[in-house]
Design an enzyme around this catalytic site. Structure first.
Site, PDB file in Angstrom:
ATOM      1  N   LYS A 156       0.841  -1.196   0.000  1.00 26.35           N
ATOM      2  CA  LYS A 156       0.000   0.000   0.000  1.00 26.35           C
ATOM      3  C   LYS A 156       0.879   1.249   0.000  1.00 26.35           C
ATOM      4  O   LYS A 156       1.918   1.279   0.664  1.00 26.35           O
ATOM      5  CB  LYS A 156      -0.907  -0.022   1.240  1.00 26.35           C
ATOM      6  CG  LYS A 156      -1.960   1.079   1.266  1.00 26.35           C
ATOM      7  CD  LYS A 156      -2.904   0.892   2.458  1.00 26.35           C
ATOM      8  CE  LYS A 156      -3.975   1.961   2.523  1.00 26.35           C
ATOM      9  NZ  LYS A 156      -4.889   1.777   3.670  1.00 26.35           N
ATOM     10  N   SER A 185      -9.703   1.770   2.646  1.00 28.61           N
ATOM     11  CA  SER A 185      -8.841   2.506   1.760  1.00 28.61           C
ATOM     12  C   SER A 185      -7.786   1.658   1.050  1.00 28.61           C
ATOM     13  O   SER A 185      -7.168   2.139   0.109  1.00 28.61           O
ATOM     14  CB  SER A 185      -8.127   3.607   2.551  1.00 28.61           C
ATOM     15  OG  SER A 185      -7.330   3.035   3.570  1.00 28.61           O
ATOM     16  N   SER A 195      -9.897  -0.616   6.855  1.00 25.96           N
ATOM     17  CA  SER A 195      -9.341  -0.472   5.506  1.00 25.96           C
ATOM     18  C   SER A 195      -8.624  -1.684   4.936  1.00 25.96           C
ATOM     19  O   SER A 195      -8.282  -1.695   3.758  1.00 25.96           O
ATOM     20  CB  SER A 195      -8.386   0.709   5.455  1.00 25.96           C
ATOM     21  OG  SER A 195      -9.135   1.886   5.280  1.00 25.96           O
TER      22      SER A 195
END
Ligand code: GLN
Length: 491
Positions: free
Chosen positions: A79, A154, A178
């Site tokens: 990420k 996210s 997330s």
């Protein structure tokens, strides 16, 4: 099946038997990226050239008989809020569009040391604020199961990359859901470890008392393998727990006889969609047949979780994001003013106005308000008190149950654009995941069904702090007796 669709443990076995080379695995992932990335947009950065060289080096090592970790030669997507030395780390924000960290996050350091292949950095909601990966300065990520739908957020880029075969594994971060919510939306496994179990050193801070890095994978075994590497004490993170880390693969037993699983009734009220409810009911029946004892329980303070999360998370964010001033890193706006002092202030203002997206600004304002003199006691402090009550609900429940089962999200993946103009609606998509962050608990999401339109549905399991093993055991047993994790998306 192509190599990019295998699990990490399958690839490891093939590498050990010298039936394939690490280069072939990396090439398969890169080919898939070429094929689908234009439609999915899971990555902000792909390390195209570097990874092939790294994979060749791994092959030479394996040839010399230096096969070590089960993650050696395995492509993993990171990420874009996790720092990797010399690799652009943007948090999907214009304000960090060119930021190249001079150091590795602890998790990245560990991955590099064992020879995992860091294939790229994945798209996310800006600074991890969002539930759909639409809040990205680099365009939305699309759900590989249905390109018109969101992948969740996210960590939507990480979930989509694994689901679409653009990586074998991924790391995400979870502040209020997330990792788990996008895992649920993309039919992959996602785990948020106990707060403090994985070092946050090198994770760009959103809300420091809630943030946690965790694995995203195709199955529960791969999740356990990745947990084995990333968990453990790190003196560079003052909240890191100094506890022994077990071998999580030993929890992978196909047996849950006698295990007590609680169903918190507050998670099954209004707002939960029928198809989600049906998939969960069916999963409960599967677990009962396998010998678990399943009963209803109650977490009475659940109704306050969303409200207090958005007070605490925004308060912490408003402080953490104060450092983006155009001086130290990233984007710097111009100023028209002549006088030094005025020019400086205008530069700060313009940088933050132009550099941050709308959702990030909204949160900075909310957080600043909640912490300001006169409101601090009524909002922030009150929220911290209710946070304690939420923790106590869980303590009570875990006296009677080994783990708790809920849907991961109240709805299946929604359409791109559907909630973007309605922040409150968007905030509600984390209603089932944020309590685990507030209480610091471990939680996992595993695939447990599909809607009639073929959209994934996730099931969440939560356990008491440091009891990841129970989660892995229940998840593994469920997986061994169902086939949702074997379905492939067609993008
Ligand atoms: N969707 C939640 C938020 O917007 C959680 C985000 C996260 O876990 N990073 O804050």
């Amino acid at each position: 099946m192509n190599l990019n669709e295998f699990t990490a443990h399958q690839i490891h076995d093939l590498l050990v038997r010298k039936e394939i080379r690490a280069v072939e695995v990396t090439e398969a992932a890169l080919r898939r990226i070429d094929e689908v990335e234009e439609k999915v947009n899971a990555y902000v950065t792909v390390r195209r050239e570097e990874v092939l060289r790294e994979a060749e080096e791994i092959d030479r090592k394996i040839h010399r008989g230096e096969m070590g970790s089960p993650l050696m030669g395995i492509p993993i997507a990171i990420k874009d809020n996790i720092c990797a030395r010399g690799v652009k780390t943007t948090c999907s924000s214009k304000i960090l569009y060119n930021f190249q960290p001079p150091y590795d996050a602890d998790v990245v350091d560990k991955l590099r040391k064992v020879g995992a292949i860091l294939i790229g950095k994945t798209n996310m909601d800006e600074f991890a604020m969002g539930s759909s990966t639409e809040n990205s300065a680099f365009g939305a990520t699309h759900n590989p199961w249905n390109l018109g739908a969101v992948p969740g957020g996210s960590s939507g880029g990480s979930a989509a990359a694994v689901a679409a075969g653009e990586s074998i594994l991924a790391l995400g971060s979870d502040t209020g859901g997330s990792i788990r919510q996008p895992a649920g939306f993309c039919a992959v496994v996602g785990m948020k470890p106990t707060y403090g179990l994985v070092s946050r050193y090198g994770l760009v801070a959103f809300a420091s008392s809630l943030d946690q890095i965790g694995p995203m994978a195709r199955d529960v075994r791969d999740t356990a393998i990745l947990m084995n590497l990333i968990c453990g004490h790190d003196p560079k993170d003052s909240t890191s727990l100094n506890v022994p880390v077990p071998d999580y693969t030993r929890a992978l037993v196909n047996d849950i006889k006698g295990l007590k699983i609680g169903i918190p009734k507050e998670y099954f009220g209004e707002g939960i969609e029928l198809e989600v409810r049906e998939a969960i009911d069916k999963s409960i029946e599967v677990l009962k047949k396998l010998g678990a004892s399943i009963k209803e329980t109650s977490l009475p303070h659940t109704e306050y979780a969303v409200a207090i999360y958005y007070l605490i998370a925004t308060a912490e964010a408003s402080s953490n994001l104060a450092r983006y001033d155009g001086v130290q890193y990233g984007y710097r706006a111009k100023s028209e003013k002549r006088k030094m002092k005025k020019a400086m202030v205008e530069m700060y203002e313009n940088t933050r106005r132009e550099g941050f997206g709308d959702e990030v600004k909204r949160r900075i304002m909310l957080g600043t308000y909640g912490l300001s003199a006169g409101y601090y006691h009524a909002y922030y402090l009150k929220a911290e008190k209710v946070r304690t009550l939420i923790g106590e609900d869980f303590d009570k429940a875990f006296k009677d149950f080994h783990c708790l089962l809920t849907p991961t999200s109240p709805t299946p993946p929604f359409r791109i654009g559907e909630k973007i103009d309605d922040p409150l609606k968007m905030y509600l998509s984390d209603i089932f995941t944020i309590s685990a962050n507030l209480a610091g608990l471990p939680a996992i999401s595993i695939p447990c069904g599909f809607t009639k339109d073929g959209l994934p549905i996730g099931m969440q399991l939560m356990a008491k702090p440091l009891d990841e093993e129970t989660l892995l055991r229940v998840a593994y047993t469920f997986e061994q007796n169902t086939d949702y994790h074997l379905k492939k998306c067609k993008v």
